[in-house]
Design a protein around this motif. Sequence first.
Motif, PDB file in Angstrom:
ATOM      1  N   THR A  52       0.825  -1.199   0.000  1.00 13.26           N
ATOM      2  CA  THR A  52       0.000   0.000   0.000  1.00 13.26           C
ATOM      3  C   THR A  52       0.863   1.255   0.000  1.00 13.26           C
ATOM      4  OG1 THR A  52      -0.121   0.116   2.426  1.00 13.26           O
ATOM      5  CG2 THR A  52      -1.776  -1.238   1.307  1.00 13.26           C
ATOM      6  N   ILE A  53       0.203   2.409   0.016  1.00 11.15           N
ATOM      7  CA  ILE A  53       0.869   3.697   0.129  1.00 11.15           C
ATOM      8  C   ILE A  53       0.276   4.418   1.340  1.00 11.15           C
ATOM      9  CG2 ILE A  53       1.422   3.807  -2.322  1.00 11.15           C
ATOM     10  CD1 ILE A  53      -0.962   5.632  -2.722  1.00 11.15           C
ATOM     11  N   PRO A  54       0.882   5.523   1.799  1.00 17.00           N
ATOM     12  CA  PRO A  54       0.463   6.128   3.065  1.00 17.00           C
ATOM     13  C   PRO A  54      -0.995   6.561   3.162  1.00 17.00           C
ATOM     14  CG  PRO A  54       2.644   6.903   2.495  1.00 17.00           C
ATOM     15  CD  PRO A  54       2.143   6.128   1.310  1.00 17.00           C
ATOM     16  N   THR A  55      -1.699   6.729   2.052  1.00 12.19           N
ATOM     17  CA  THR A  55      -3.103   7.119   2.119  1.00 12.19           C
ATOM     18  C   THR A  55      -3.946   6.077   2.851  1.00 12.19           C
ATOM     19  OG1 THR A  55      -3.411   6.182  -0.099  1.00 12.19           O
ATOM     20  CG2 THR A  55      -3.046   8.553   0.052  1.00 12.19           C
ATOM     21  N   SER A  56      -3.468   4.832   2.919  1.00 12.15           N
ATOM     22  CA  SER A  56      -4.212   3.801   3.642  1.00 12.15           C
ATOM     23  C   SER A  56      -4.353   4.142   5.118  1.00 12.15           C
ATOM     24  CB  SER A  56      -3.529   2.435   3.493  1.00 12.15           C
ATOM     25  OG  SER A  56      -3.829   1.855   2.248  1.00 12.15           O
ATOM     26  N   ARG A  57      -3.383   4.832   5.659  1.00 10.63           N
ATOM     27  CA  ARG A  57      -3.449   5.182   7.088  1.00 10.63           C
ATOM     28  C   ARG A  57      -4.606   6.127   7.374  1.00 10.63           C
ATOM     29  NH1 ARG A  57       2.059   7.728   8.079  1.00 10.63           N
ATOM     30  NH2 ARG A  57       1.218   8.049  10.175  1.00 10.63           N
ATOM     31  N   SER A  58      -4.762   7.154   6.567  1.00 16.00           N
ATOM     32  CA  SER A  58      -5.869   8.081   6.790  1.00 16.00           C
ATOM     33  C   SER A  58      -7.208   7.402   6.533  1.00 16.00           C
ATOM     34  CB  SER A  58      -5.717   9.321   5.904  1.00 16.00           C
ATOM     35  OG  SER A  58      -5.579   8.963   4.545  1.00 16.00           O
ATOM     36  N   PHE A  59      -7.244   6.479   5.577  1.00  9.49           N
ATOM     37  CA  PHE A  59      -8.472   5.734   5.310  1.00  9.49           C
ATOM     38  C   PHE A  59      -8.844   4.880   6.519  1.00  9.49           C
ATOM     39  CE2 PHE A  59     -10.919   2.161   3.595  1.00  9.49           C
ATOM     40  CZ  PHE A  59     -11.871   2.827   2.833  1.00  9.49           C
ATOM     41  N   HIS A  60      -7.862   4.242   7.118  1.00 11.54           N
ATOM     42  CA  HIS A  60      -8.123   3.430   8.300  1.00 11.54           C
ATOM     43  C   HIS A  60      -8.606   4.293   9.467  1.00 11.54           C
ATOM     44  CE1 HIS A  60      -5.435  -0.195   6.991  1.00 11.54           C
ATOM     45  NE2 HIS A  60      -6.488  -0.017   6.232  1.00 11.54           N
ATOM     46  N   GLN A  61      -8.061   5.481   9.595  1.00  9.03           N
ATOM     47  CA  GLN A  61      -8.519   6.391  10.639  1.00  9.03           C
ATOM     48  C   GLN A  61      -9.975   6.774  10.413  1.00  9.03           C
ATOM     49  OE1 GLN A  61      -5.692   9.611  10.461  1.00  9.03           O
ATOM     50  NE2 GLN A  61      -4.004   8.369  11.236  1.00  9.03           N
TER      51      GLN A  61
END
Length: 494
Positions: A52-61
């Motif tokens: 994945t790329i870092p946008t997954s972190r904000s999506f998980h939040q």
Amino acid sequence: MAAPIVKRVVIAGGGTAGWVAAAALVKQLGPLLDITLVESDEIGTIGVGESTIPTSRSFHQLLGINEAAFMRHTQSTFKLGIAFENWGKIGDRYIHSFGEIGRKSTWMAPFHHFWMEAQAQGFGGSLDDYCYELQAANAERFATGETATLSYAYHLDATLYAQALRKLAEPAGVKRVEGKIDRVERDPESGFITALVLDSGTRIEGDLFLDCTGFRGLLIEQTLETGYEDWTHWLKTNSAYAVQTEAVGPPRPYTRAIAHEAGWRWQIPLQHRVGNGLVFASDYMSDDEAKAKLLAEIDGRPLFDPRLIRYRTGRRRKVWNGNCVALGLASGFIEPLESTSIHLVKIAITRLIESFPFGGISPAATERFNTNSRLEMEHIRDFIILHYHLNRRDEPFWQRCREMDVPETLTQRIAAFRDGALAYQENVDLFRVDSWVQVLMGQGLTPEGYHQLAKMMPPAELRQALSGLKETVAGAVAKLPAHDAFLRSYCPAV
């Protein structure tokens, strides 16, 4: 308005795309919608989107997902970027990291221009010295928290990821129906999809349908005949073998993308195994050659026989057609080089939530959705083509990539960087200026000039600033624990 109110959402297909969509919709709009997901245990998923790329972190939040619990369940590791090996020429290596080069400032030119001025004056070292994430990746160190502000993403098990999202979505109200779709019913006047009929005879009606049926595009293409824009004249690979292997060492906090004579192969380290694959162009390498090459170069014992995947790079001419929105592989495919597949699902479902057609499907809103989706995919396409086009290898495949005409949008980017080190990010660009700089320079393009604003900084001050930045990065990396040690303490696999 072209349709009545939208309340019943039917998701055709599970896998990562289907369950990402289901989880996002139910967590954000649950009480307002009736969400049904149809999938068959008999139909397998591609299952190679494990990076994945870092946008997954904000999506998980956005979904309220606990990071440590999610990583434990999906056997995940942390990812700081991608190491590209043999892409410019054999023996080359560079990392496209998720980090910022240098630091933000009030200067009107990005950091790399000041580094180039330092180079002209005979100091400054490597541009890599000024990126925290890149140096942490090379050192195979990692930590997260208030004292370690790294930008990162994940390596994950795609099958376990879909299972985790299902466990989140079903208790929240998503209804899962097991079965194969036998036919799709449409309204004779509007052409809108009205229902999915399963092989059991069950009929599932809906107002909005999400096509997550993979490459076949059962709704968006086989039913609605949306059309496909082919990009294989730019992206020549069309096949991949995928296999999982036992882990033989501690997982690195980065993906490896290793170029070979007719494509490249990936290596994605998880906590319990390693995901491997070999991407190739069938015009330049046979299936048997590709499979043999993959098996000869992997580390660790294969856990099953390599699976062959065929694909055609490109995109649907409309991602949203009528009352159907295509997600994931049903919407198009670029290739897995920069780990954008899962991101495109998440950004599409986020965009859908932002403009959800509660009062009916608006042609104007649909057109805007399609325009943004097209531009985003085209910009990602250009970024991927860049890796292939800027090379100095001798094999026929790579010569073809180097000599081919590329999209005018990419031609302009390359020329702007070559002439004056100008790198830029458009409004719908996924990749930041730092990403373009790392790949352009990593592929061997040295700019002929740079912004003269850098000369406004006195040499002694510039030397001191760069020295301080380099020491700060090195000192921060030295304080990080080993990636493997941090994983064992933060989210040990169960």
